[in-house]
Design an enzyme around this catalytic site. Sequence first.
Site, PDB file in Angstrom:
ATOM      1  N   TYR A 156     -32.879 -51.296  81.514  1.00 13.89           N
ATOM      2  CA  TYR A 156     -34.013 -51.573  80.626  1.00 13.89           C
ATOM      3  C   TYR A 156     -34.534 -53.001  80.838  1.00 13.89           C
ATOM      4  O   TYR A 156     -35.702 -53.285  80.617  1.00 13.89           O
ATOM      5  CB  TYR A 156     -33.622 -51.327  79.172  1.00 13.89           C
ATOM      6  CG  TYR A 156     -34.798 -50.969  78.292  1.00 13.89           C
ATOM      7  CD1 TYR A 156     -35.643 -49.912  78.609  1.00 13.89           C
ATOM      8  CD2 TYR A 156     -35.070 -51.698  77.130  1.00 13.89           C
ATOM      9  CE1 TYR A 156     -36.723 -49.594  77.804  1.00 13.89           C
ATOM     10  CE2 TYR A 156     -36.141 -51.373  76.316  1.00 13.89           C
ATOM     11  CZ  TYR A 156     -36.962 -50.329  76.665  1.00 13.89           C
ATOM     12  OH  TYR A 156     -38.035 -50.017  75.858  1.00 13.89           O
ATOM     13  N   LYS A 163     -38.997 -55.887  73.831  1.00 12.06           N
ATOM     14  CA  LYS A 163     -38.870 -55.112  72.590  1.00 12.06           C
ATOM     15  C   LYS A 163     -38.231 -55.953  71.484  1.00 12.06           C
ATOM     16  O   LYS A 163     -38.560 -55.786  70.307  1.00 12.06           O
ATOM     17  CB  LYS A 163     -38.064 -53.826  72.824  1.00 12.06           C
ATOM     18  CG  LYS A 163     -38.750 -52.809  73.733  1.00 12.06           C
ATOM     19  CD  LYS A 163     -40.120 -52.379  73.225  1.00 12.06           C
ATOM     20  CE  LYS A 163     -40.639 -51.161  73.961  1.00 12.06           C
ATOM     21  NZ  LYS A 163     -42.065 -50.903  73.676  1.00 12.06           N
TER      22      LYS A 163
HETATM   23  P1  NAP Z   1     -46.827 -43.711  78.351  1.00 12.41           P
HETATM   24  O1  NAP Z   1     -47.341 -42.360  78.071  1.00 12.41           O
HETATM   25  O2  NAP Z   1     -46.783 -44.136  79.791  1.00 12.41           O
HETATM   26  O3  NAP Z   1     -47.637 -44.787  77.493  1.00 12.41           O
HETATM   27  C1  NAP Z   1     -47.684 -46.165  77.799  1.00 12.41           C
HETATM   28  C2  NAP Z   1     -49.117 -46.601  77.622  1.00 12.41           C
HETATM   29  O4  NAP Z   1     -49.292 -48.007  77.792  1.00 12.41           O
HETATM   30  C3  NAP Z   1     -50.030 -45.930  78.656  1.00 12.41           C
HETATM   31  O5  NAP Z   1     -51.092 -45.294  77.980  1.00 12.41           O
HETATM   32  C4  NAP Z   1     -50.515 -47.115  79.477  1.00 12.41           C
HETATM   33  O6  NAP Z   1     -51.789 -46.896  80.045  1.00 12.41           O
HETATM   34  C5  NAP Z   1     -50.556 -48.183  78.408  1.00 12.41           C
HETATM   35  N1  NAP Z   1     -50.753 -49.520  78.978  1.00 12.41           N
HETATM   36  C6  NAP Z   1     -50.030 -50.162  79.925  1.00 12.41           C
HETATM   37  N2  NAP Z   1     -50.578 -51.363  80.199  1.00 12.41           N
HETATM   38  C7  NAP Z   1     -51.665 -51.479  79.395  1.00 12.41           C
HETATM   39  C8  NAP Z   1     -52.669 -52.486  79.208  1.00 12.41           C
HETATM   40  N3  NAP Z   1     -52.648 -53.639  79.888  1.00 12.41           N
HETATM   41  N4  NAP Z   1     -53.655 -52.263  78.307  1.00 12.41           N
HETATM   42  C9  NAP Z   1     -53.717 -51.109  77.619  1.00 12.41           C
HETATM   43  N5  NAP Z   1     -52.809 -50.109  77.747  1.00 12.41           N
HETATM   44  C10 NAP Z   1     -51.808 -50.305  78.637  1.00 12.41           C
HETATM   45  O7  NAP Z   1     -45.300 -43.857  77.832  1.00 12.41           O
HETATM   46  P2  NAP Z   1     -44.635 -43.725  76.377  1.00 12.41           P
HETATM   47  O8  NAP Z   1     -43.216 -43.466  76.663  1.00 12.41           O
HETATM   48  O9  NAP Z   1     -45.412 -42.817  75.514  1.00 12.41           O
HETATM   49  O10 NAP Z   1     -44.740 -45.218  75.818  1.00 12.41           O
HETATM   50  C11 NAP Z   1     -45.362 -45.569  74.590  1.00 12.41           C
HETATM   51  C12 NAP Z   1     -44.533 -46.610  73.869  1.00 12.41           C
HETATM   52  O11 NAP Z   1     -43.319 -45.998  73.429  1.00 12.41           O
HETATM   53  C13 NAP Z   1     -44.130 -47.803  74.722  1.00 12.41           C
HETATM   54  O12 NAP Z   1     -44.178 -48.976  73.948  1.00 12.41           O
HETATM   55  C14 NAP Z   1     -42.687 -47.470  75.072  1.00 12.41           C
HETATM   56  O13 NAP Z   1     -41.932 -48.627  75.381  1.00 12.41           O
HETATM   57  C15 NAP Z   1     -42.250 -46.850  73.764  1.00 12.41           C
HETATM   58  N6  NAP Z   1     -41.012 -46.072  73.802  1.00 12.41           N
HETATM   59  C16 NAP Z   1     -40.868 -45.024  74.660  1.00 12.41           C
HETATM   60  C17 NAP Z   1     -39.690 -44.296  74.689  1.00 12.41           C
HETATM   61  C18 NAP Z   1     -39.504 -43.141  75.638  1.00 12.41           C
HETATM   62  O14 NAP Z   1     -38.363 -42.740  75.860  1.00 12.41           O
HETATM   63  N7  NAP Z   1     -40.550 -42.586  76.209  1.00 12.41           N
HETATM   64  C19 NAP Z   1     -38.633 -44.638  73.812  1.00 12.41           C
HETATM   65  C20 NAP Z   1     -38.807 -45.707  72.934  1.00 12.41           C
HETATM   66  C21 NAP Z   1     -39.998 -46.417  72.938  1.00 12.41           C
HETATM   67  P3  NAP Z   1     -51.894 -46.264  81.568  1.00 12.41           P
HETATM   68  O15 NAP Z   1     -50.940 -45.136  81.684  1.00 12.41           O
HETATM   69  O16 NAP Z   1     -53.305 -45.850  81.668  1.00 12.41           O
HETATM   70  O17 NAP Z   1     -51.473 -47.361  82.480  1.00 12.41           O
END
Ligand code: NAP
Length: 257
Positions: A156, A163
């Site tokens: 991570y 985070k």
């Molecule tokens: P995701 O679908 O890839 O979403 C991440 C988003 O961040 C994407 O829409 C991406 O846009 C956007 N992003 C990245 N750089 C950016 C920028 N400069 N300006 C605006 N948007 C930007 O993945 P996700 O897992 O749903 O992640 C969402 C949140 O949940 C994140 O904070 C992640 O750390 C958190 N989270 C995820 C998990 C898990 O297991 N999936 C667990 C705990 C927490 P593009 O794709 O267009 O680049």
Amino acid sequence: MGLMTGKQGVIFGVANDHSLAWHIAERLHREGAALAFAHLPGEKMERRVRMLAEPIGAKVIHPCDVTKDADVEAFFARVREAFDKIDFLVHAVAFASRDSLTNRFWQTGREDFRQAMDISAYSLIALCQKAFHLFNENASVLTLTYLGAVKFMPGYNVMGVCKAALESTVRYLAADLGDLRRVRVNAISAGPVRTLSSAGISGFDKVLTHYPTKSPLHRNITPEEVGNTGLYLCSDLSSGVTGEVHYLDAGYNIVGW
Ligand code: NAP
């Protein structure tokens, strides 16, 4: 009448239909909320978000790179044309370079660290600044975090440090925005869910198979549960809750062995 009828808000972080932001948006929509969506600038990103957001009647679909103040300002100016006020803001945005997620943590470069912090932690402050005058009293700000903020999780790396900063940011913003506008700020600390971003974490598949072996509920969480918890924290059901990091991980975080 749905729980969110008459409420309106903005969603950052939809990349595709696996995105945690999408599951929250879809759930809010089913309860009657009107939604504005941000996407990264670029035709491909716009198409991906439009495909999902248009069928649910999105009021705004507009580009915004959260590292650019001008983009954030222009996005909220567009939101202001559609909505006089907003009741919720969902921030589900994170990024770290491939190098910083594949090398060992101690090798993290200065620019990679700066970029990851800017996108994954500072952006929550930037969004709250520009949304400040749009917030209704009792509006809710929601972000997404992970256990790697408070415990070492293999692979991570710098995202854990981001985070940790994000969770602290939630507390400081909750104090300021609660004082100034009675706005609430909370985070969901979600267990692992397969998405575009999580695919970039080395060893993620191992984490997915490990959680059910240790968590009290003997399983992983579902994306629908992210939607439900998002609904709770964005709605008046959680009206007395702020500054909170709410674990949604089948209980994994309480286990010490
Ligand atoms: P995701 O679908 O890839 O979403 C991440 C988003 O961040 C994407 O829409 C991406 O846009 C956007 N992003 C990245 N750089 C950016 C920028 N400069 N300006 C605006 N948007 C930007 O993945 P996700 O897992 O749903 O992640 C969402 C949140 O949940 C994140 O904070 C992640 O750390 C958190 N989270 C995820 C998990 C898990 O297991 N999936 C667990 C705990 C927490 P593009 O794709 O267009 O680049």
